[in-house]
Design a protein around this motif. Structure first.
Motif, mmCIF file in Angstrom:
data_model
loop_
_atom_site.group_PDB
_atom_site.id
_atom_site.type_symbol
_atom_site.label_atom_id
_atom_site.label_comp_id
_atom_site.label_asym_id
_atom_site.label_seq_id
_atom_site.Cartn_x
_atom_site.Cartn_y
_atom_site.Cartn_z
ATOM 1 N N ASP A 76 4.955 -9.624 -3.553
ATOM 2 C CA ASP A 76 4.264 -8.729 -4.124
ATOM 3 C C ASP A 76 3.615 -9.005 -5.580
ATOM 4 O O ASP A 76 3.269 -7.916 -6.244
ATOM 5 C CB ASP A 76 4.905 -7.322 -4.264
ATOM 6 C CG ASP A 76 4.984 -6.646 -2.811
ATOM 7 O OD1 ASP A 76 4.509 -7.318 -1.786
ATOM 8 O OD2 ASP A 76 5.697 -5.936 -2.597
ATOM 9 N N THR A 113 8.730 -7.116 -3.619
ATOM 10 C CA THR A 113 9.029 -8.314 -2.931
ATOM 11 C C THR A 113 8.501 -9.529 -3.550
ATOM 12 O O THR A 113 7.460 -9.499 -4.607
ATOM 13 C CB THR A 113 9.115 -8.195 -1.480
ATOM 14 O OG1 THR A 113 7.704 -8.822 -1.178
ATOM 15 C CG2 THR A 113 9.357 -6.975 -0.905
ATOM 16 N N ALA A 161 -2.155 5.611 3.019
ATOM 17 C CA ALA A 161 -1.522 5.117 1.818
ATOM 18 C C ALA A 161 -2.510 5.608 0.763
ATOM 19 O O ALA A 161 -2.346 5.972 -0.442
ATOM 20 C CB ALA A 161 -1.121 3.674 1.736
ATOM 21 N N LYS A 193 7.268 1.251 9.895
ATOM 22 C CA LYS A 193 7.073 1.545 11.220
ATOM 23 C C LYS A 193 7.111 0.573 11.918
ATOM 24 O O LYS A 193 6.402 -0.517 12.069
ATOM 25 C CB LYS A 193 5.760 2.324 11.306
ATOM 26 C CG LYS A 193 5.635 3.606 10.485
ATOM 27 C CD LYS A 193 4.371 4.245 10.515
ATOM 28 C CE LYS A 193 4.218 5.559 9.887
ATOM 29 N NZ LYS A 193 3.247 6.364 10.163
ATOM 30 N N ALA A 231 7.027 -4.140 5.096
ATOM 31 C CA ALA A 231 6.772 -4.183 6.520
ATOM 32 C C ALA A 231 7.842 -3.989 7.200
ATOM 33 O O ALA A 231 8.971 -4.745 6.970
ATOM 34 C CB ALA A 231 5.911 -5.346 6.443
ATOM 35 N N ALA A 244 0.664 -1.449 -0.077
ATOM 36 C CA ALA A 244 0.063 0.037 0.103
ATOM 37 C C ALA A 244 0.812 1.213 0.123
ATOM 38 O O ALA A 244 0.623 2.107 -0.801
ATOM 39 C CB ALA A 244 -0.826 -0.119 1.342
ATOM 40 N N MET A 245 1.753 1.335 1.008
ATOM 41 C CA MET A 245 2.450 2.537 1.147
ATOM 42 C C MET A 245 3.531 2.963 0.197
ATOM 43 O O MET A 245 3.639 3.945 -0.545
ATOM 44 C CB MET A 245 3.277 2.766 2.437
ATOM 45 C CG MET A 245 3.688 4.004 2.780
ATOM 46 S SD MET A 245 1.986 5.198 2.948
ATOM 47 C CE MET A 245 2.748 6.948 2.719
ATOM 48 N N ARG A 258 -4.326 -2.902 -2.797
ATOM 49 C CA ARG A 258 -4.303 -2.357 -1.385
ATOM 50 C C ARG A 258 -5.141 -0.936 -1.303
ATOM 51 O O ARG A 258 -5.239 -0.636 0.056
ATOM 52 C CB ARG A 258 -3.014 -2.341 -0.753
ATOM 53 C CG ARG A 258 -2.273 -3.962 -0.782
ATOM 54 C CD ARG A 258 -2.463 -4.705 0.515
ATOM 55 N NE ARG A 258 -2.225 -5.907 0.376
ATOM 56 C CZ ARG A 258 -1.031 -6.503 0.302
ATOM 57 N NH1 ARG A 258 -0.016 -5.963 0.656
ATOM 58 N NH2 ARG A 258 -1.079 -8.026 0.183
HETATM 59 N N1 LIG Z 1 -0.504 1.911 4.894
HETATM 60 C C1 LIG Z 1 -0.413 2.963 5.156
HETATM 61 O O1 LIG Z 1 -1.371 3.821 5.312
HETATM 62 C C2 LIG Z 1 0.907 3.353 5.811
HETATM 63 C C3 LIG Z 1 1.234 4.610 6.167
HETATM 64 C C4 LIG Z 1 2.523 4.972 6.656
HETATM 65 C C5 LIG Z 1 3.448 3.932 7.078
HETATM 66 N N2 LIG Z 1 3.180 2.846 6.589
HETATM 67 C C6 LIG Z 1 4.150 1.635 6.898
HETATM 68 O O2 LIG Z 1 4.621 1.251 5.729
HETATM 69 C C7 LIG Z 1 5.022 -0.223 6.016
HETATM 70 C C8 LIG Z 1 4.387 -0.992 4.856
HETATM 71 O O3 LIG Z 1 2.860 -0.869 4.976
HETATM 72 P P1 LIG Z 1 1.985 -1.341 4.044
HETATM 73 O O4 LIG Z 1 0.736 -0.661 4.303
HETATM 74 O O5 LIG Z 1 2.471 -0.839 2.638
HETATM 75 O O6 LIG Z 1 1.735 -2.830 4.080
HETATM 76 P P2 LIG Z 1 1.261 -3.725 2.758
HETATM 77 O O7 LIG Z 1 1.001 -5.012 3.672
HETATM 78 O O8 LIG Z 1 0.456 -3.130 1.999
HETATM 79 O O9 LIG Z 1 2.848 -4.037 2.080
HETATM 80 C C9 LIG Z 1 3.708 -4.623 2.927
HETATM 81 C C10 LIG Z 1 5.109 -4.407 2.180
HETATM 82 O O10 LIG Z 1 6.113 -5.250 2.882
HETATM 83 C C11 LIG Z 1 6.723 -6.610 2.185
HETATM 84 N N3 LIG Z 1 6.838 -7.267 3.237
HETATM 85 C C12 LIG Z 1 5.778 -8.068 3.963
HETATM 86 N N4 LIG Z 1 6.604 -9.071 4.578
HETATM 87 C C13 LIG Z 1 7.776 -8.926 4.584
HETATM 88 C C14 LIG Z 1 8.908 -9.775 4.833
HETATM 89 N N5 LIG Z 1 8.808 -10.628 5.618
HETATM 90 N N6 LIG Z 1 9.979 -9.699 4.331
HETATM 91 C C15 LIG Z 1 10.255 -8.596 3.385
HETATM 92 N N7 LIG Z 1 9.130 -7.782 2.891
HETATM 93 C C16 LIG Z 1 8.004 -8.084 3.429
HETATM 94 C C17 LIG Z 1 5.581 -6.784 0.981
HETATM 95 O O11 LIG Z 1 6.068 -7.625 0.183
HETATM 96 C C18 LIG Z 1 5.125 -5.468 0.873
HETATM 97 O O12 LIG Z 1 5.874 -4.938 0.003
HETATM 98 C C19 LIG Z 1 4.751 -0.573 7.300
HETATM 99 O O13 LIG Z 1 5.632 -0.406 8.150
HETATM 100 C C20 LIG Z 1 3.502 0.227 7.697
HETATM 101 O O14 LIG Z 1 3.636 0.518 9.140
HETATM 102 C C21 LIG Z 1 2.086 2.414 6.071
#
Ligand SMILES: NC(=O)c1ccc[n+]([C@@H]2O[C@H](COP(=O)([O-])OP(=O)(O)OC[C@H]3O[C@@H](n4cnc5c(N)ncnc54)[C@H](O)[C@@H]3O)[C@@H](O)[C@H]2O)c1
Length: 346
Positions: free
Chosen positions: A35, A32, A148, A108, A82, A11-12, A50
């Motif tokens: 994905d 990754t 996101a 985060k 993540a 998502a982000m 997402r």
């Molecule tokens: N979604 C939001 O609004 C938002 C806002 C600010 C920060 N964040 C932070 O950004 C980060 C990603 O969040 P998101 O919402 O994009 O999540 P998401 O679940 O949509 O994506 C997760 C990403 O992390 C990767 N990933 C997951 N597990 C993994 C592992 N074990 N090894 C390597 N890569 C792995 C996935 O392939 C994907 O690219 C988080 O730490 C989250 O706290 C999210």
């Protein structure tokens, strides 16, 4: 045109392509090994699964086996996986990161080093680079209230970029800000990084207050507001203990992100279920069975360990202790959060 490679197409990661493209970057998005289905949808011209928003046009997509191509000649690297994946992905990209002028991190969370000590994510990146003998460019920790889907859709967003290197924080704020995605630079990198995972823990407590209202049919707004104030106070206390400035928790990184996290999202939903009267352990199991990871749950345990590692800190964080006990299944969550958030009789 400067090149930004985003690592992680969730998502982000995908959302960041919108401001970056609008700010004039050549934006590369690397997915990754988890994905492929997300990139399949984007390549088929569908919205990102997402965020429900189409990827910014012009974004170049790379599969997990194309990491070298994605990073070739990158001026800047944005880590957006993540938090659990940050060490591995950092290690995989270390060669290119050390050639870039800056590495940014929107993930985060906390990291447990091999000696069992809890570290903030930028420190984890530094440790991994040092262990591998790699030089690092300045790091920017990214925080603040950024959902996101809204970032992806170009909705007005305030974010905070923290770097120990002031010039880098300001340069990134200048080079990535758009009319909609507005960046506040700060040198308080640790302050941004302490608030980022801790607000997920406190969002569970805010959710409990909402759940009490749903369960009883009577508002618990007074309690919710007390929880909010106590959460911010505890984020500020923890920040100071970890070398950060107190005021960062009172701005975008703390108050701002806590507000947006408490409005919606999995941490809040989990808290609502508990407040409505569900058993905390069963509620978490049900959410995990539906692939709804609640980031505040592991963050609570890690934050407790981190607080125990700092002399005298844990006693100053009663709400963190209460939420951790509730997650572990303690009875009477209303009483526990109230005792932690309401002022004690002098
Ligand atoms: N979604 C939001 O609004 C938002 C806002 C600010 C920060 N964040 C932070 O950004 C980060 C990603 O969040 P998101 O919402 O994009 O999540 P998401 O679940 O949509 O994506 C997760 C990403 O992390 C990767 N990933 C997951 N597990 C993994 C592992 N074990 N090894 C390597 N890569 C792995 C996935 O392939 C994907 O690219 C988080 O730490 C989250 O706290 C999210």
């Amino acid at each position: 045109m400067a090149v930004m490679t985003i690592l992680g197409a969730g998502a982000m990661g995908s959302a960041l392509a919108t401001p970056l493209t609008n700010a004039g970057w050549e934006t590369r998005l690397w997915g990754t090994w988890l994905d492929d289905h997300l990139l399949d949808a984007c390549e088929a011209g569908k919205p990102h699964p997402r965020t429900n928003v189409p990827l910014a046009s012009g974004t170049k997509l790379y599969r997990s086996d194309q990491l070298d191509e994605a990073l070739e000649g990158a001026d800047a690297v944005f880590i957006a996986v993540a938090s659990v994946g940050v060490p591995k992905v950092t290690q995989m990209a270390l060669g290119a990161i050390s050639q870039a002028s800056v590495v940014l991190c929107t993930s985060k969370g906390f990291w447990t080093d091999p000696n069992g000590r809890i570290q903030l994510l930028p420190d984890a990146i530094r440790t991994i680079a040092a262990e591998n003998g790699a030089l690092l460019p300045p790091i920017v920790g990214v925080g603040g209230p950024c959902k996101a889907n809204e970032v992806a859709d170009g909705k007005p967003t305030a974010t905070i970029y923290g770097s120990l290197d002031e010039g880098t924080a300001i340069r990134m704020a200048r080079e990535i800000s758009t009319d909609a995605y507005c960046i506040e630079p700060t040198t308080d990198e640790p302050g941004v990084e302490v608030c980022a995972p801790m607000k997920n823990v406190y969002a569970i407590a805010l959710g409990i207050a909402d759940g009490l209202e749903e369960g009883t049919g009577f508002p618990h707004h007074n309690l919710k507001s007390a929880i909010f104030a106590q959460s911010v106070k505890e984020m500020s206390i923890a920040s100071v203990a970890l070398g950060a400035r107190p005021e960062t928790a009172y701005g975008l990184a703390g108050v701002g992100d806590l507000e947006v996290t408490g409005l919606s999202g999995r941490n809040k939903v989990y808290g609502v279920r508990i407040g409505r009267g569900e058993n905390a352990i069963e509620a978490l199991a049900a959410m995990e069975a539906a692939e709804q990871t609640v980031e505040g749950v592991p963050a609570a345990g890690l934050a407790m360990t981190l607080a125990q590692q700092q002399e005298g800190l844990l006693e100053q964080l009663p709400l963190l202790k209460a939420v951790t006990a509730i997650i572990a299944g303690a009875e009477h969550p209303e009483k526990l959060v109230a005792e932690a958030a309401l002022p004690q009789r002098p």
